[in-house]
Design an enzyme around this catalytic site. Structure first.
Site, PDB file in Angstrom:
ATOM      1  N   LYS A 199       0.863  -1.181   0.000  1.00  0.00           N
ATOM      2  CA  LYS A 199       0.000   0.000   0.000  1.00  0.00           C
ATOM      3  C   LYS A 199       0.903   1.236   0.000  1.00  0.00           C
ATOM      4  CE  LYS A 199      -1.611   2.970   2.715  1.00  0.00           C
ATOM      5  NZ  LYS A 199      -1.665   4.148   1.820  1.00  0.00           N
ATOM      6  N   SER A 253       5.044   7.235  10.397  1.00  0.00           N
ATOM      7  CA  SER A 253       5.185   7.980  11.645  1.00  0.00           C
ATOM      8  C   SER A 253       5.025   7.055  12.857  1.00  0.00           C
ATOM      9  CB  SER A 253       4.138   9.089  11.693  1.00  0.00           C
ATOM     10  OG  SER A 253       2.853   8.501  11.662  1.00  0.00           O
ATOM     11  N   GLU A 274       9.469   0.848  10.862  1.00  0.00           N
ATOM     12  CA  GLU A 274      10.505   1.880  10.660  1.00  0.00           C
ATOM     13  C   GLU A 274       9.805   3.221  10.854  1.00  0.00           C
ATOM     14  OE1 GLU A 274      13.537   1.217  10.376  1.00  0.00           O
ATOM     15  OE2 GLU A 274      13.679  -0.786   9.516  1.00  0.00           O
ATOM     16  N   CYS A 308      13.483  10.610   7.297  1.00  0.00           N
ATOM     17  CA  CYS A 308      13.286  10.095   8.662  1.00  0.00           C
ATOM     18  C   CYS A 308      14.518  10.271   9.526  1.00  0.00           C
ATOM     19  CB  CYS A 308      12.878   8.635   8.605  1.00  0.00           C
ATOM     20  SG  CYS A 308      14.009   7.656   7.606  1.00  0.00           S
ATOM     21  N   GLU A 405       9.074  15.640  15.917  1.00  0.00           N
ATOM     22  CA  GLU A 405       9.513  15.502  14.530  1.00  0.00           C
ATOM     23  C   GLU A 405       8.729  16.497  13.664  1.00  0.00           C
ATOM     24  OE1 GLU A 405       8.390  11.934  12.301  1.00  0.00           O
ATOM     25  OE2 GLU A 405      10.437  11.836  11.525  1.00  0.00           O
TER      26      GLU A 405
HETATM   27  P1  NAD Z   1       2.180   8.229   8.106  1.00  0.00           P
HETATM   28  O1  NAD Z   1       2.450   7.426   9.322  1.00  0.00           O
HETATM   29  O2  NAD Z   1       1.140   9.255   8.159  1.00  0.00           O
HETATM   30  O3  NAD Z   1       1.797   7.271   6.892  1.00  0.00           O
HETATM   31  C1  NAD Z   1       2.623   6.198   6.507  1.00  0.00           C
HETATM   32  C2  NAD Z   1       1.781   5.182   5.748  1.00  0.00           C
HETATM   33  O4  NAD Z   1       0.818   4.646   6.657  1.00  0.00           O
HETATM   34  C3  NAD Z   1       0.981   5.773   4.590  1.00  0.00           C
HETATM   35  O5  NAD Z   1       0.973   4.861   3.517  1.00  0.00           O
HETATM   36  C4  NAD Z   1      -0.406   5.924   5.182  1.00  0.00           C
HETATM   37  O6  NAD Z   1      -1.424   5.856   4.212  1.00  0.00           O
HETATM   38  C5  NAD Z   1      -0.478   4.717   6.095  1.00  0.00           C
HETATM   39  N1  NAD Z   1      -1.463   4.820   7.179  1.00  0.00           N
HETATM   40  C6  NAD Z   1      -1.998   5.949   7.728  1.00  0.00           C
HETATM   41  N2  NAD Z   1      -2.895   5.624   8.667  1.00  0.00           N
HETATM   42  C7  NAD Z   1      -2.934   4.273   8.739  1.00  0.00           C
HETATM   43  C8  NAD Z   1      -3.657   3.322   9.542  1.00  0.00           C
HETATM   44  N3  NAD Z   1      -4.534   3.713  10.447  1.00  0.00           N
HETATM   45  N4  NAD Z   1      -3.420   2.020   9.335  1.00  0.00           N
HETATM   46  C9  NAD Z   1      -2.522   1.610   8.424  1.00  0.00           C
HETATM   47  N5  NAD Z   1      -1.830   2.440   7.628  1.00  0.00           N
HETATM   48  C10 NAD Z   1      -2.006   3.768   7.788  1.00  0.00           C
HETATM   49  O7  NAD Z   1       3.600   8.825   7.676  1.00  0.00           O
HETATM   50  P2  NAD Z   1       3.900   9.823   6.474  1.00  0.00           P
HETATM   51  O8  NAD Z   1       3.419  11.173   6.856  1.00  0.00           O
HETATM   52  O9  NAD Z   1       3.446   9.213   5.194  1.00  0.00           O
HETATM   53  O10 NAD Z   1       5.506   9.775   6.460  1.00  0.00           O
HETATM   54  C11 NAD Z   1       6.296  10.505   7.314  1.00  0.00           C
HETATM   55  C12 NAD Z   1       6.721   9.667   8.504  1.00  0.00           C
HETATM   56  O11 NAD Z   1       7.402   8.480   8.082  1.00  0.00           O
HETATM   57  C13 NAD Z   1       7.711  10.394   9.382  1.00  0.00           C
HETATM   58  O12 NAD Z   1       7.377  10.183  10.724  1.00  0.00           O
HETATM   59  C14 NAD Z   1       9.038   9.716   9.051  1.00  0.00           C
HETATM   60  O13 NAD Z   1      10.023   9.815  10.048  1.00  0.00           O
HETATM   61  C15 NAD Z   1       8.601   8.325   8.818  1.00  0.00           C
HETATM   62  N6  NAD Z   1       9.613   7.590   8.044  1.00  0.00           N
HETATM   63  C16 NAD Z   1      10.387   6.654   8.664  1.00  0.00           C
HETATM   64  C17 NAD Z   1      11.383   5.979   7.953  1.00  0.00           C
HETATM   65  C18 NAD Z   1      12.269   4.945   8.602  1.00  0.00           C
HETATM   66  O14 NAD Z   1      12.890   4.183   7.878  1.00  0.00           O
HETATM   67  N7  NAD Z   1      12.348   4.888   9.915  1.00  0.00           N
HETATM   68  C19 NAD Z   1      11.563   6.250   6.594  1.00  0.00           C
HETATM   69  C20 NAD Z   1      10.750   7.217   5.996  1.00  0.00           C
HETATM   70  C21 NAD Z   1       9.774   7.869   6.730  1.00  0.00           C
END
Ligand code: NAD
Length: 502
Positions: A199, A253, A274, A308, A405
């Site tokens: 997804k 996140s 992650e 991230c 963050e």
């Molecule tokens: P997010 O958590 O809002 O979304 C991430 C993914 O989760 C998206 O595909 C989203 O559609 C999905 N999602 C949202 N709600 C959900 C739910 N209830 N159930 C299942 N899936 C759901 O994050 P974002 O805003 O897309 O990305 C930014 C975040 O990602 C930052 O916190 C960043 O640090 C983190 N990040 C971490 C890494 C790592 O390797 N540690 C790498 C890249 C980004």
């Protein structure tokens, strides 16, 4: 596509291949078929450098997800994929890597137009990283094995372990490195013989859909990879609770990771998370100040801070603090703020107006909390969701801009006096994704590395990533590893076999 986007694409000129891809209706990729959402729903795709309408993508449903899981399950449980020998899997993954490399310029354009990022950086980092990751893991397919053991139990036994693919892997990825993050999870999953349902983030699904065309072209059997576009609250939530998914690999996140993790554990799914970060950089007086300033700036402003493990907190030894800030500001001023397709772009727009608003609110909060605005921080005129690179000085670790963050081009800095103080400040965070040290004193560096509570420590650099090295966080930054041999363990079950011998 509206006129704003058309004019933008014409101005910078994009390949015919990208035009072809953007010009056609987007569909999900399920069991080898290209499908609309079962209820026909779509969402608009907005181009971040112009704010214009680029196109639309299907908003999948729980029913679509279920179809994809069934397709993946069928391939895993006795389908053509499950019959392949390791070297045959290896060959297919290599073929896919070659195709991604061959279509690298096109994929970089798609990533830039969809996410807003610099097309040059996308080609060098996202796409090359995808190719390298696939190649690295392709080689692992034929090198997975258990061990034979000599038990001390009375009697005569043959005892050995088998490594077995965990099954159907559900992959949920964020919008900052859409293709590369997917490849991190996919390469290892395919090498171990798993099948996958992805997804993508709703803001950036296009590169995954183009990638799926290449998966088909590579001859990977239908159903091995499935892409279901849609909302996190619908498709993501359905994936984390679907009984047909054996392992969930989530990047995003920390709050969403917690929700997803709880739901997955209710069914004992295997889990990799992650998550977010607020990585510190410690700069000592013995470092090369100019080089450290450039590395710190690149470490926080790359991809406009939407990274991230961005080094968003810099602690600088007091004797060089003013000089370091000056060098930092001087270098930051050279980073061109421009639309993603501009070949000289370094600071690209935020992915969405919501993300732009969030970052601007944090900048306002920093001012209100009493941090000294040292550089940037002014709103930028549109079109596009730009934010100026911003540096705060004299910050206190109790401030929210230091602890939370932001996920934008905002660096908080503070001076320190002793090594212990620097370490305490660096570790004072709920996150533990990465940390960076800038020093030429090897003794000091080696003394600090074990005491930093972070999954990665960079020395005199930031964000040096390679598929051979594991990546993943301590504390609230996650659970498990992507990349490196370590990732394979999270995609394999170990079976213990006891054979009683006569
Ligand atoms: P997010 O958590 O809002 O979304 C991430 C993914 O989760 C998206 O595909 C989203 O559609 C999905 N999602 C949202 N709600 C959900 C739910 N209830 N159930 C299942 N899936 C759901 O994050 P974002 O805003 O897309 O990305 C930014 C975040 O990602 C930052 O916190 C960043 O640090 C983190 N990040 C971490 C890494 C790592 O390797 N540690 C790498 C890249 C980004």
């Amino acid at each position: 596509m509206d006129n704003k986007v058309k004019t933008y694409l014409q101005h910078f000129g994009i390949s015919e291949a990208t035009q072809r891809f953007l010009g056609k209706p987007q569909r999900m990729f399920i069991g080898g078929a290209w499908l609309e959402a079962s209820d026909g729903a779509v969402a608009a795709v907005i181009e971040p450098s112009t704010g214009g309408l680029l196109g639309s993508i299907p908003m999948g449903t729980a029913q679509d997800l279920d179809l994809a899981v069934r397709a993946a399950r069928q391939q895993f449980d006795g389908g053509a994929w499950s019959q392949l020998k390791p070297l045959e899997r290896e060959r297919l993954i290599h073929r896919l890597a070659d195709l991604v490399e061959q279509h690298g310029d096109e994929l970089a354009e798609i990533e830039s137009i969809d996410m807003g990022k610099s097309v040059v950086q996308a080609r060098a980092v996202d796409i090359q990283g995808t190719v390298d990751t696939l190649r690295y893991f392709a080689g692992w397919a034929s090198k997975l094995h258990g061990r034979t053991v000599e038990p001390s139990l009375p009697g005569n036994y043959l005892a050995y372990t088998r490594k077995e693919a965990v099954g159907v892997v559900g992959v949920i990825v964020p919008w900052n490195f859409p293709l590369q993050t997917m490849a991190w999870k996919l390469g290892a999953a395919l090498a171990t013989g798993c099948t996958v349902v992805v997804k993508p983030a709703e803001l950036t699904s296009l590169s995954a859909l183009r990638f799926a065309e290449l998966v088909q072209e590579a001859g990977i059997p239908d159903g091995v990879l499935n892409i279901v576009t849609g909302r996190g609250s619908v498709v993501g939530a359905a994936m984390s609770s679907h009984p047909g998914i054996d392992k969930l690999s989530f990047t995003g996140s920390t709050p969403v990771g917690c929700t997803v993790g709880k739901s997955a554990l209710e069914q004992m799914k295997r889990l990799t998370l992650e998550l977010g970060g607020k990585s510190p950089a410690i700069v000592f007086a013995d470092a090369d100040i100019e080089a450290a300033a450039q590395a710190v700036a690149n470490g926080v402003f790359f991809n406009s801070g939407q990274v991230c493990d961005a080094g968003t907190r810099a602690y600088v030894e007091r004797s060089i603090y003013p000089q370091f800030l000056e060098a930092l500001a001087k270098y930051t001023a050279t980073l061109k703020i421009a639309p993603g397709l501009d070949p000289d772009c370094f600071i690209s727009p935020m992915v969405s107006p919501q993300q732009q608003q969030r970052v601007l609110e944090y900048i306002a909060l920093g001012k209100a909390e009493g941090a000294r605005l040292y550089y940037g921080g002014e709103p930028l005129e549109g079109p596009g969701f730009f934010v100026q690179p911003t540096i705060f000085a004299d910050c206190d670790n109790s401030m929210r801009i230091v602890q939370e963050e932001i996920f934008g081009p905002v660096l908080v800095t503070a001076p320190f006096d002793t090594v212990q103080e620097a370490l305490t400040l660096a570790n004072d965070s709920q996150f533990g994704l990465a940390a960076a040290l800038y020093s030429n004193d090897l003794g000091k560096v080696h003394g600090l590395i074990p005491r930093l509570r972070a999954g990665t420590v960079y020395v005199n650099a930031h964000s040096t990533l390679d598929p051979s090295m594991p990546f993943g966080g301590y504390k609230q930054s996650g659970y498990g590893k992507d990349m490196g041999a370590e990732q394979l363990e999270f995609l394999l079950e170990t079976k213990a076999v006891w054979i009683t011998l006569p």
